[in-house]
Design an enzyme around this catalytic site. Structure first.
Site, PDB file in Angstrom:
ATOM      1  CB  THR A 271      17.909  75.567  30.862  1.00 34.73           C
ATOM      2  OG1 THR A 271      16.642  75.886  30.900  1.00 34.73           O
ATOM      3  CG2 THR A 271      18.209  74.032  31.012  1.00 34.73           C
ATOM      4  CG  ASP A 302      13.153  70.749  27.572  1.00 32.94           C
ATOM      5  OD1 ASP A 302      12.677  71.826  27.885  1.00 32.94           O
ATOM      6  OD2 ASP A 302      14.093  70.603  26.926  1.00 32.94           O
ATOM      7  CB  THR A 322      19.028  74.993  26.787  1.00 26.68           C
ATOM      8  OG1 THR A 322      18.273  76.528  27.206  1.00 26.68           O
ATOM      9  CG2 THR A 322      20.053  75.390  25.738  1.00 26.68           C
ATOM     10  N   GLY A 325      10.615  74.603  25.877  1.00 26.04           N
ATOM     11  CA  GLY A 325      10.642  73.182  26.185  1.00 26.04           C
ATOM     12  C   GLY A 325       9.266  72.303  25.522  1.00 26.04           C
TER      13      GLY A 325
HETATM   14  N1  ASP Z   1      13.911  74.364  28.446  1.00 25.99           N
HETATM   15  C1  ASP Z   1      13.553  75.036  29.669  1.00 25.99           C
HETATM   16  C2  ASP Z   1      11.925  75.104  29.784  1.00 25.99           C
HETATM   17  O1  ASP Z   1      11.274  74.949  28.693  1.00 25.99           O
HETATM   18  C3  ASP Z   1      13.710  76.576  29.520  1.00 25.99           C
HETATM   19  C4  ASP Z   1      15.197  76.762  29.106  1.00 25.99           C
HETATM   20  O2  ASP Z   1      15.941  76.033  28.176  1.00 25.99           O
HETATM   21  O3  ASP Z   1      15.648  77.998  29.403  1.00 25.99           O
HETATM   22  O4  ASP Z   1      11.474  75.043  30.884  1.00 25.99           O
END
Ligand code: ASP
Length: 405
Positions: A271, A302, A322, A325
């Site tokens: 992310t 998230d 990040t 989530g």
């Molecule tokens: N937080 C993101 C999710 O859960 C994934 C990420 O941070 O790469 O969709």
């Protein structure tokens, strides 16, 4: 101390798991020079070549006592030294630096923190290196479904989109939701129709295809076939020391390193996000993602949830997250950091550390955040092996880092 904000606004478990942080030492690539910056001098070009020395007097002259700051991330995970080629590492560093400079230029030219956040994130969305926009990961169904959000710390306005498949830059759509609609969050086909109405760039879903992400999905599915789908809590416990994971596949992937060489961010959260403080004293935060590899059932993480993956308030701080989530949603991570500052009187670093390095760690919730406050302090704690990250601080110093140490 809201300095007239409205006057200046224009302007899976797996999946990825984690990765490799590049390790390396923090790099001070260049000192930023605010020389030549004029308020509202939009379009002015500044030279930011490496090696420029920062001159604080220019800063003071052009920004008064108001610091300008930007920080970005490109995902956290088990990013390990040795699992990435020097060329690949350089590519990540260069793209992070490009995004930082783009956002900072906006701030130098008198743009708002919202403008800076969008400018930085669009560059990361357009790069196949990160799990957002062009480089978005694949769902179990072989589609790419993108989530994004943005928040204005001066007004507490916010915009978010979830599960869009045809919008080239979801961060722009999140901003349009905030500024051009009475709503905060839109999802799926409705959000895409709104994007088209707003004249945002629409692409064929095939735009988001990248071979590397497709292969990552195949690996996640292969792992899943060998392992049952676990609940997050079980995954968190099972994968504490794992180098890799994908949503629905709790395989600890002991040989993750082999995959990592082929494509280093197969096993990380990719992310992207940005937080900024503009010369008007206003904070903003934004986040954009493809979610987690092999996600299904319309799973949303998230990133598009205000308070979980993104939050900004001039009363406290601006945060973009990040990580895994599900844990970030349950812990309302971004808001909790801001609330700890307000309610407990903690510093930015203390508040961010309590949430990321204590609460999340206790639960097995992997990831990290970038956060800044109105004084221009920066905190970027992460509980994984690394996080692609960088900032330009209030003294104009540019730093890009990947690994923990
Ligand atoms: N937080 C993101 C999710 O859960 C994934 C990420 O941070 O790469 O969709």
């Amino acid at each position: 101390m809201h300095s007239g904000p409205t006057l200046v606004h224009h302007g899976l478990a797996a999946a990825l798991a984690l990765g490799l942080v590049f390790g390396a030492s923090p790099r001070v690539a260049a000192a930023q020079n605010a020389q030549g910056s004029q308020q509202h001098a939009a379009g002015a070009e500044h030279q930011h070549g490496a090696g420029h020395q920062h001159d604080p007097s220019h800063h003071a002259q052009h920004h008064g006592d108001n610091p300008i700051v930007i920080a970005i991330h490109g995902g956290a995970g088990t990013i390990r030294r040795g699992s990435m080629t020097p060329e690949m590492e350089q590519a990540y560093r260069a793209k992070l630096e490009e995004a930082l400079r783009a956002g900072y230029a906006v701030l130098q030219q008198g743009g708002t923190s919202l403008d800076a956040v969008v400018a930085a994130i669009v560059i990361l969305e357009d790069s196949p290196l990160f799990n957002a926009g062009k480089g978005a990961v694949f769902t179990n169904a072989g589609t790419n479904e993108l989530d994004s959000s943005i928040m204005d710390g001066a007004t507490l306005r916010a915009g978010a989109v979830a599960g869009v498949k045809t919008v080239k830059n979801p961060i722009r759509l999140a901003r349009a939701v905030m500024e051009k609609s009475p709503h905060v969050m839109m999802a799926g086909a409705g959000a895409e129709a709104f994007a088209a109405e707003q004249g945002l760039e629409i692409v064929d879903p095939s735009y988001f295809f990248t071979e590397a992400r497709w292969e990552a999905l195949q690996r996640a599915k292969a792992q899943e076939a060998e392992r049952p789908v676990l609940r997050d809590e079980e995954e968190g416990a099972a994968e504490t020391d794992a180098g890799a994971r994908s949503l629905g596949a709790a395989d600890a992937a002991p040989d993750a390193g082999a995959h990592d060489v082929a494509f280093p961010d197969d096993y990380k959260f990719g992310t992207v996000g940005a937080v900024a403080l503009d010369r008007y004293g206003n904070l903003a935060a934004g986040t954009s993602t493809g979610g987690m590899t092999n996600k299904r059932w319309g799973r949303i993480g998230d990133s598009p949830i205000i308070g979980a993956g993104t939050y900004a308030s001039n009363e406290s701080c601006a945060v973009s997250a990040t990580g895994h989530g599900e844990f970030f949603i349950r812990n309302v991570v971004a808001y909790d950091i801001c609330a700890r500052m307000r309610y407990l009187g903690l510093s930015l670093q203390e508040a961010a550390d309590q949430v990321v390095m204590q609460r999340l760690v206790e639960q097995g919730g992997e990831g990290g955040v970038i956060a800044i406050d109105r004084q221009g302090n920066i905190a970027m704690p992460f509980n994984t092996e690394g996080m692609y990250r960088g900032y330009i601080d209030r003294d104009g110093n540019l730093v890009v880092e990947i690994y923990k140490d």
